[in-house]
Each structure stands twice: as structure tokens, then as C-alpha cells.
Design a protein around this motif. Structure first.
Motif, PDB file in Angstrom:
ATOM      1  N   GLY A  63       0.807  -1.219   0.000  1.00  0.00           N
ATOM      2  CA  GLY A  63       0.000   0.000   0.000  1.00  0.00           C
ATOM      3  C   GLY A  63       0.835   1.262   0.000  1.00  0.00           C
ATOM      4  O   GLY A  63       0.319   2.357   0.246  1.00  0.00           O
ATOM      5  N   THR A  64       2.118   1.139  -0.304  1.00  0.00           N
ATOM      6  CA  THR A  64       3.025   2.284  -0.263  1.00  0.00           C
ATOM      7  C   THR A  64       2.573   3.403  -1.192  1.00  0.00           C
ATOM      8  O   THR A  64       1.958   3.166  -2.229  1.00  0.00           O
ATOM      9  N   GLY A  65       2.924   4.635  -0.807  1.00  0.00           N
ATOM     10  CA  GLY A  65       2.576   5.795  -1.615  1.00  0.00           C
ATOM     11  C   GLY A  65       3.621   6.153  -2.638  1.00  0.00           C
ATOM     12  O   GLY A  65       3.366   6.982  -3.525  1.00  0.00           O
ATOM     13  N   MET A  66       4.825   5.525  -2.549  1.00  0.00           N
ATOM     14  CA  MET A  66       5.880   5.826  -3.512  1.00  0.00           C
ATOM     15  C   MET A  66       6.810   4.633  -3.653  1.00  0.00           C
ATOM     16  O   MET A  66       7.159   3.982  -2.668  1.00  0.00           O
ATOM     17  N   ILE A  67       7.203   4.334  -4.889  1.00  0.00           N
ATOM     18  CA  ILE A  67       8.266   3.375  -5.130  1.00  0.00           C
ATOM     19  C   ILE A  67       9.404   4.100  -5.836  1.00  0.00           C
ATOM     20  O   ILE A  67       9.205   5.149  -6.455  1.00  0.00           O
ATOM     21  N   GLU A  68      10.594   3.547  -5.725  1.00  0.00           N
ATOM     22  CA  GLU A  68      11.770   4.161  -6.338  1.00  0.00           C
ATOM     23  C   GLU A  68      12.478   3.150  -7.222  1.00  0.00           C
ATOM     24  O   GLU A  68      12.690   2.007  -6.830  1.00  0.00           O
ATOM     25  N   LEU A  69      12.824   3.579  -8.436  1.00  0.00           N
ATOM     26  CA  LEU A  69      13.553   2.750  -9.389  1.00  0.00           C
ATOM     27  C   LEU A  69      14.832   3.471  -9.794  1.00  0.00           C
ATOM     28  O   LEU A  69      14.785   4.646 -10.184  1.00  0.00           O
ATOM     29  N   ASP A  70      15.962   2.794  -9.710  1.00  0.00           N
ATOM     30  CA  ASP A  70      17.238   3.331 -10.177  1.00  0.00           C
ATOM     31  C   ASP A  70      17.418   2.925 -11.632  1.00  0.00           C
ATOM     32  O   ASP A  70      17.344   1.733 -11.971  1.00  0.00           O
ATOM     33  N   VAL A  71      17.684   3.896 -12.502  1.00  0.00           N
ATOM     34  CA  VAL A  71      17.688   3.653 -13.946  1.00  0.00           C
ATOM     35  C   VAL A  71      19.018   4.096 -14.549  1.00  0.00           C
ATOM     36  O   VAL A  71      19.544   5.161 -14.218  1.00  0.00           O
ATOM     37  N   TRP A  72      19.550   3.260 -15.451  1.00  0.00           N
ATOM     38  CA  TRP A  72      20.759   3.574 -16.204  1.00  0.00           C
ATOM     39  C   TRP A  72      20.425   3.594 -17.695  1.00  0.00           C
ATOM     40  O   TRP A  72      19.631   2.788 -18.170  1.00  0.00           O
ATOM     41  N   THR A  73      21.069   4.490 -18.433  1.00  0.00           N
ATOM     42  CA  THR A  73      20.929   4.505 -19.888  1.00  0.00           C
ATOM     43  C   THR A  73      22.022   3.636 -20.491  1.00  0.00           C
ATOM     44  O   THR A  73      23.203   3.954 -20.388  1.00  0.00           O
ATOM     45  N   ASP A  74      21.621   2.530 -21.109  1.00  0.00           N
ATOM     46  CA  ASP A  74      22.564   1.671 -21.824  1.00  0.00           C
ATOM     47  C   ASP A  74      22.550   2.124 -23.276  1.00  0.00           C
ATOM     48  O   ASP A  74      21.668   1.761 -24.047  1.00  0.00           O
ATOM     49  N   THR A  75      23.528   2.946 -23.630  1.00  0.00           N
ATOM     50  CA  THR A  75      23.508   3.569 -24.952  1.00  0.00           C
ATOM     51  C   THR A  75      23.935   2.611 -26.067  1.00  0.00           C
ATOM     52  O   THR A  75      23.787   2.940 -27.241  1.00  0.00           O
TER      53      THR A  75
END
Length: 346
Positions: A63-75
Motif C-alpha cells: 500500500g506504499t505511496g511511492m516506489i523508487e527505481l534506479d535507472v541507467w541509460t545503456d547507450t
């Protein structure tokens, strides 16, 4: 009805009954009618971590109000990788689900689009949940000169979250800038945003520590958003850029381009800094800006970042709500009664 159709219907019903039920929001009476910027909720840090949850859907089940995702650009592959520290590979709990019954099984370690699919499918199975903030930390920043800039991220978000996204244009309405819209209180109620997602983005740790990176995520997306609005195409934007780092006064003063500042209405920094006494956090609440306070557990006296008692965590969230937080984040993974907490802000 044919036997095949009957069997199909029975299988669909059985799959639906296997889906965990998200906890009801544990806020005080009337919080559903609060404007989105008038409430305080709780968020999970590094929600994609397979060491925290076996699947991303299980984090959403809290029921969390926020999730966090760490994102990298693989060019090289032009893929948006989700990982804490590997810019060329995935290390996460996202699965390649195509319907809600598949959210709790199958292989993990998928690209960002699959994480977003998981969010969309989960919300479709829990339409009264949310609103949910999806925080993207772009670890190394954009790579717009190599085909992985704000426009490409927007296209990916639109393709995989679709109409669930509450976009900057939705806040903007008839106002000239996001700042004007926020200060006018143009946020919908939480009830009106049930089943919806607000995506925000912050510069990543690798980007901020890179002396050769002179164009950080917040500025790059902010310019893009400003220019879309000037071109009459603001509806294309899917993301709210965040001002990263707690600071006294108006933190947007660090942006030399003054016409960039009105496109930031979301702020993100350490909870301990915000409650230190040197920052007037009522400035954010009275202007209806969103304020994410991270590492809630580190506010003195510090409590466990992963396993405090429910009473300790509830007291901390209550403290940060009084200090005008919109979202208080930590790693309180095993406390759904806290993750689903909604309080009036201020």
C-alpha cells in the motif's frame, strides 16, 4: 456458453482470487478528499531491490505511496536498465507480466518498461489504490546525444503506463506554468487520482559525482518541459522534474535560467536537513509544492531504517507530516500498516 469459454472464465476468476489484496489506506477519516498536495504518505526506497521484495508487485501490495527505481541509460543496446550499480545490466525484481496474474512469478531482472508494465497491471487489479508516485533516479543522467534523452523516456513511459499517468499538463490546466498551477491549488483530490501514477525524476548519484557531467537530469528535463510548453506540446511530458537537495529559501535559485524555475514544483532531500530548524518547510506547504523527505529514519533520534516498531515508524511519519512532508521515505518493508498510512499534511 461453450465449455471452452466457461473454462476460460473459471481460470480468470481463479487467477484474480490469487492476487494479494493491498491494505486499505490507514489514514484518518477524510484523507481521500484531501488535495494530492495536502496529504502526507509513506514511500519505499530502492523498491526494485530483489533483496527487499521478490517481485515489485509485493512492494506495491504494502500500500506504499511511492516506489523508487534506479535507472541507467545503456547507450549500446538503447535499453533503460534498472539496477543499483550495474549500468550495463539489470538487477531488480521486475517481471515480464502481461496480465495481473503473472505479477508474482516468472523471471526477474527486466528493463524499465517491464517495471512500468508491472505497475500498470497492479494498479489495474487495485483500481482504488494510490495515487502512487514512481520516483526515477537516473543514476548516470540522460544520454540525449546518443538517443536516450527526455523525449525517449517520455515515449517509453507513455507506452507502458498510458492513461494512468498524471502528467504535468494535468496539473497545468489553463495556467501558464506549473508554479502558477501549484500555487493556485490545482491539484486534484486523492480520490480523483485513485489508480493513477505521478512520475518524478532526480539526478543520480553517479551523475552528481561526475565532474565531466555539466548537464544534470533536473536541468535537462526542466528545459525540455519548458520548451514543450512554449511549443504548445506540454501534453507530451510524462514526468515532474525534482529539485534535488534540501536547502533554505527557494532551492530553485540554483538554476541560473530564471524561466526554468517555474517548472519545478517537486522537491526532494534528506528529512534530517528539513527538520533541522534551518529550513522553513511551511514554504512548501503553503505553495502546494510536493516535498519528498528521504531517509526518514535518520531524523534524531534515529530509528531502524528497515525494521523499527510500528509505533516508532508511525510517530516518525506523524512528525514529518507536521513538518510539511508530502512523502516520507525509508526502507520499512515489513510494515504495510505504515506504508499505507495517509495523514493530513502540516
Amino acid at each position: 456458453m461453450s465449455l471452452r469459454r466457461i473454462a476460460t472464465a473459471l481460470l480468470a476468476t481463479a487467477a484474480a482470487t490469487l492476487l494479494p489484496t493491498a491494505p486499505a489506506h490507514a489514514g484518518t477519516a477524510g484523507t481521500a478528499d484531501l488535495p494530492f498536495a495536502g496529504a502526507t504518505t509513506v514511500g519505499l526506497h530502492n523498491t526494485y531491490d530483489p533483496g527487499a521484495f521478490s517481485q515489485l508487485a509485493r512492494a506495491l501490495d504494502t500500500g506504499t505511496g511511492m516506489i523508487e527505481l534506479d535507472v541507467w541509460t545503456d547507450t549500446v543496446t538503447k535499453e533503460w536498465k534498472v539496477s543499483h550499480s550495474n549500468p550495463l545490466g539489470n538487477s531488480n525484481n521486475c517481471v515480464a507480466a502481461t496480465d495481473a496474474s503473472q505479477l508474482y512469478g516468472g523471471g526477474t531482472n527486466k528493463n524499465l518498461e517491464h517495471c512500468l508494465d508491472d505497475v500498470r497491471l497492479w494498479l489495474g487489479a487495485h483500481p482504488q489504490s494510490g495515487p502512487l508516485v514512481v520516483k526515477l533516479e537516473l543514476k548516470g543522467g540522460f544520454a540525449g546525444n546518443r538517443g536516450m534523452g527526455p523525449a525517449q523516456l517520455d515515449a517509453l513511459i507513455a507506452a507502458h503506463l498510458g492513461s494512468t499517468v498524471f502528467r504535468p499538463a494535468d496539473l497545468l490546466g489553463s495556467y501558464a506554468t506549473l508554479d502558477e498551477a501549484a500555487r493556485a491549488g490545482n491539484w486534484p483530490s486523492r480520490a480523483a487520482l485513485a489508480g493513477r501514477v505521478l512520475v518524478d525524476i532526480i539526478p543520480g548519484t553517479a551523475e552528481e559525482q561526475n565532474p565531466f557531467d555539466t548537464l544534470h537530469t533536473d536541468v535537462e528535463y526542466g528545459r525540455y518541459l519548458r520548451d514543450l510548453a512554449a511549443a504548445g506540446r506540454v501534453g507530451q511530458a510524462q514526468v515532474f522534474p525534482a529539485v534535488h537537495g534540501a536547502a533554505a529559501g527557494d532551492p530553485r535559485g540554483k538554476y541560473g535560467e530564471t524561466n526554468l524555475r517555474p517548472w519545478f514544483v517537486l522537491f526532494d532531500g534528506d528529512a534530517a536537513a528539513y527538520v533541522s530548524g534551518s529550513i522553513d518547510t511551511s514554504w512548501y506547504r503553503t505553495r502546494h509544492y510536493l516535498l519528498v523527505m528521504t531517509d526518514a529514519h535518520n531524523v534524531a533520534p534515529a530509528i531502524s531504517g528497515t525494521a523499527p516498531t510500528a509505533d516508532q515508524a508511525r510517530a516518525r511519519v506523524t512528525q514529518l507530516a507536521a513538518a510539511n512532508a508530502s512523502i516520507a521515505t525509508s526502507d520499512w518493508r515489513a510494515l504495510p500498516e505504515i506504508q499505507s498510512l495517509v495523514l493530513p499534511r502540516g
